[in-house]
Design an enzyme around this catalytic site. Structure first.
Site, PDB file in Angstrom:
ATOM      1  N   SER A   1       0.876  -1.166   0.000  1.00 34.77           N
ATOM      2  CA  SER A   1       0.000   0.000   0.000  1.00 34.77           C
ATOM      3  C   SER A   1       0.912   1.214   0.000  1.00 34.77           C
ATOM      4  CB  SER A   1      -0.880  -0.030   1.250  1.00 34.77           C
ATOM      5  OG  SER A   1      -1.833   1.004   1.179  1.00 34.77           O
ATOM      6  N   GLU A   2       0.793   2.061  -1.031  1.00 35.96           N
ATOM      7  CA  GLU A   2       1.859   3.051  -1.273  1.00 35.96           C
ATOM      8  C   GLU A   2       1.950   4.137  -0.197  1.00 35.96           C
ATOM      9  OE1 GLU A   2      -0.562   2.381  -3.489  1.00 35.96           O
ATOM     10  OE2 GLU A   2      -1.423   4.222  -4.333  1.00 35.96           O
ATOM     11  N   ASN A   3       0.977   4.193   0.700  1.00 39.15           N
ATOM     12  CA  ASN A   3       1.118   5.152   1.798  1.00 39.15           C
ATOM     13  C   ASN A   3       2.099   4.667   2.866  1.00 39.15           C
ATOM     14  OD1 ASN A   3      -1.036   3.244   2.138  1.00 39.15           O
ATOM     15  ND2 ASN A   3      -1.646   4.304   3.985  1.00 39.15           N
TER      16      ASN A   3
END
Lengths: 233, 218
Positions: free
Chosen positions: B46-48
C-alpha cells in the site's frame, strides 16, 4: 533546560514566526497522521496567502480543508485532491492555484530538500502534463525528467512519540510524508501524542533523529477516519 | 457476457504468483485480494507506507493510524513492515514491486494510459499512479472496454491527459484480456460468451486477432 530541548509550551509558540505568503510543508496521508492541532492553530492565526505542499488537502471539515474555508491557501502542491468538494470548487474557479504532483515525486522532492539535493531525475511523469517544460534526459535508453527539491519556511508534522530532544517515532501508516516534510522545513514543528524524557527511547528504534526537529509539542488528537471499513467476524 | 467487477478481480488474481509483492489500485484491483489462488502467498503493498496489508479490520480492531491508499481502515498480516512515503516510492520506482494492477479511463495501442483527470470535469489527481506506471515492469490495467454509450476506451491514441507514456503492456477489460505489442492490441482471451466480433466492434485502436482466442477460465 538543555539547548537540545525542543519542547514549546503552546501552539501559539509552536507557530510563532509563520507569516502570510510563506510555504508550509505538511505531513499526513488523507487524514491519517496529519498535524491536526497545528492546522487549527494556523486557522486561528488567520495566516493568509500560504503555499502548502501536502499529499492531500484534507476534507471539507477536517485537516487542511479547514484552511480552505477562510481562503488561507493560495497555492496547493498535492498528488490527490479527490475528497474535497470545496477544494475542487476553488480550483475550478481559479481562486486556488494547484500544482498536481505525483505522490512519489512529492515525497522525493521533500526528501531531496531535506538532504541537500537540489534536483533529481525520475521517469515518473515523462510524456505527461507533469513533464511539460521540464528538462528531459536519457539514461540507459530511458527518458527521465528533472524535478526540483522543495523547501518549506515551516514544516508541520505529526509523530507518535518523542523525547524532549525531538527524536521521533511514528506509528503505523501515520508515518507517511511526515519524516520528509520535517527534514525540508526551515522551521520544523512537530506535534506528538507523548513526550518522554531523554534516554527513554531506544536509539535503535528512533525513526527520525531530533536534529531535524526545531519545535515539539504534545497534543490530543481526534484522528478522524475518512473511510471506516470493517469486516464482520 | 461481460465480466462483472468480481470476475475481473478473479481473472486478475490468476496472475498472482507465490512470493509476489503486489500493488493493487483502488476499485476492481483491490477486489483481487479476495481471490488469491490457493497455495499462493502474495504481499500487498500500500503506497502510503505498508507492505503486508491484511483484510479490513473487525469493528474492535479499527485503528485510525492504519489505512490503505484508498484511506480505508485495514489490518496487517504477519511479516508486514511499515515505512515512509519516500521509502514506499523508492521500492515502486526502483522496480521492486512484482505486479501492479490499476484502473484507467483510456489506454491506447502505444501503451499510453490516461487515468487521472478529465479536463473541465474531474480533477482528482494522479496520487501514486504516475509513479506506479513509470516504475513497474509488470502492469495490468483493469477497465471497462467501452463506455455505457458504446465508445471504445481502447484507442489508437488517448484523448485525455496521460498518466504514463508507453508503459502499458497488458489490459484486462470486461470483454477481453489483451497484450499491447508493437503498436497494436493483441487479443489473448475473450470473456466467456463474448465473441471476437463484439470485441472488434468496441476496440478503436488497431487490434491483432490470433488464430485462436480462447475463452477465459474463471
Amino acid at each position: 533546560m538543555s539547548g537540545f530541548d525542543k519542547v514549546v509550551s503552546s501552539y501559539e509558540e509552536a507557530l510563532a514566526g509563520l507569516e502570510d505568503n510563506m510555504t508550509v510543508l505538511a505531513g499526513g496521508f488523507g487524514l491519517c497522521g496529519i498535524p491536526e492541532n497545528l492546522i487549527k492553530e494556523i486557522r486561528r492565526k488567520g495566516t493568509k496567502g500560504l503555499t502548502v505542499a501536502s499529499n492531500n488537502a484534507g476534507t471539507e471539515s477536517a485537516g487542511l480543508g479547514l484552511l480552505l474555508e477562510d481562503k488561507q491557501i493560495k497555492k496547493m502542491i498535492a498528488s490527490y485532491v479527490g475528497e474535497n468538494a470545496l477544494f475542487e470548487a476553488q480550483m475550478m474557479s481559479g481562486e486556488l492555484e494547484v500544482e498536481l504532483t505525483p505522490q512519489g515525486t512529492l515525497a522525493e522532492k521533500m526528501r531531496a530538500g531535506g538532504a541537500g539535493i537540489p534536483a533529481f531525475y525520475t521517469a515518473t511523469g515523462y510524456g505527461t502534463p507533469v513533464g511539460e517544460g521540464k528538462e528531459v534526459r536519457e539514461f540507459n535508453g530511458r527518458q527521465f525528467i528533472l524535478e526540483e527539491a522543495i523547501h518549506g519556511d515551516f514544516a508541520i508534522a505529526k509523530a507518535w512519540k518523542a523525547d524532549r530532544f525531538g527524536n521521533l517515532m511514528f506509528r503505523k501508516t501515520a508515518r507517511n510524508f511526515n519524516p520528509m516534510a520535517i527534514t525540508a522545513g526551515k522551521v520544523a514543528v512537530v506535534e506528538v501524542e507523548e513526550i518522554v524524557e531523554v534516554g527513554q527511547l531506544d536509539p535503535d528504534e528512533i525513526h527520525l533523529p531530533g536534529i531535524y526537529v526545531h519545535r515539539l509539542i504534545q497534543g490530543t488528537f481526534e484522528k478522524t477516519i475518512e473511510q471506516r471499513t470493517v469486516r464482520s467476524a | 457476457m461481460a465480466l462483472t467487477r468480481e470476475q475481473l478481480a478473479q481473472r486478475v488474481a490468476q496472475e498472482f504468483q507465490d512470493g509476489y509483492y503486489v500493488n493493487l489500485g483502488i476499485g476492481i484491483p483491490t477486489l483481487a485480494a479476495n481471490y488469491i489462488p490457493a497455495g499462493v502467498q502474495v504481499m500487498l503493498q500500500s503506497e502510503n507506507g505498508l507492505l503486508g496489508m491484511g483484510p479490513f479490520p473487525l469493528d474492535e480492531e479499527v485503528d485510525a493510524d492504519l489505512i490503505n491508499a484508498g484511506k480505508q481502515t485495514v489490518t496487517m498480516i504477519k511479516g508486514a513492515s511499515l515505512f515512509s512515503s519516500a521509502e514506499s516510492f523508492a521500492m515502486i520506482r526502483g522496480g521492486h514491486v512484482d505486479l501492479t494492477v490499476l484502473g484507467a479511463f483510456e489506454v491506447d495501442c502505444q501503451g499510453n494510459i490516461a487515468s487521472y483527470m478529465i479536463p473541465g470535469k474531474l480533477i482528482k489527481g494522479m496520487g501514486g499512479a504516475m509513479d506506479l506506471v513509470a516504475g513497474a515492469d509488470n502492469i495490468i490495467v483493469t477497465m471497462t472496454h467501452a463506455s455505457k454509450s458504446g465508445q471504445s476506451k481502447l484507442l489508437s491514441e488517448c484523448t485525455l491527459p496521460l498518466t504514463g507514456k508507453g508503459c502499458i503492456k497488458r489490459v484486462l477489460t470486461d470483454l477481453a484480456f489483451l497484450d499491447i505489442e508493437d503498436g497494436k492490441f493483441v487479443l489473448r482471451e475473450r470473456a466467456p460468451g463474448v465473441s471476437v466480433d463484439e470485441i472488434v466492434k468496441l476496440t478503436a485502436g488497431e487490434l491483432l486477432i490470433p488464430d485462436s482466442v480462447p475463452e477465459m477460465v474463471l
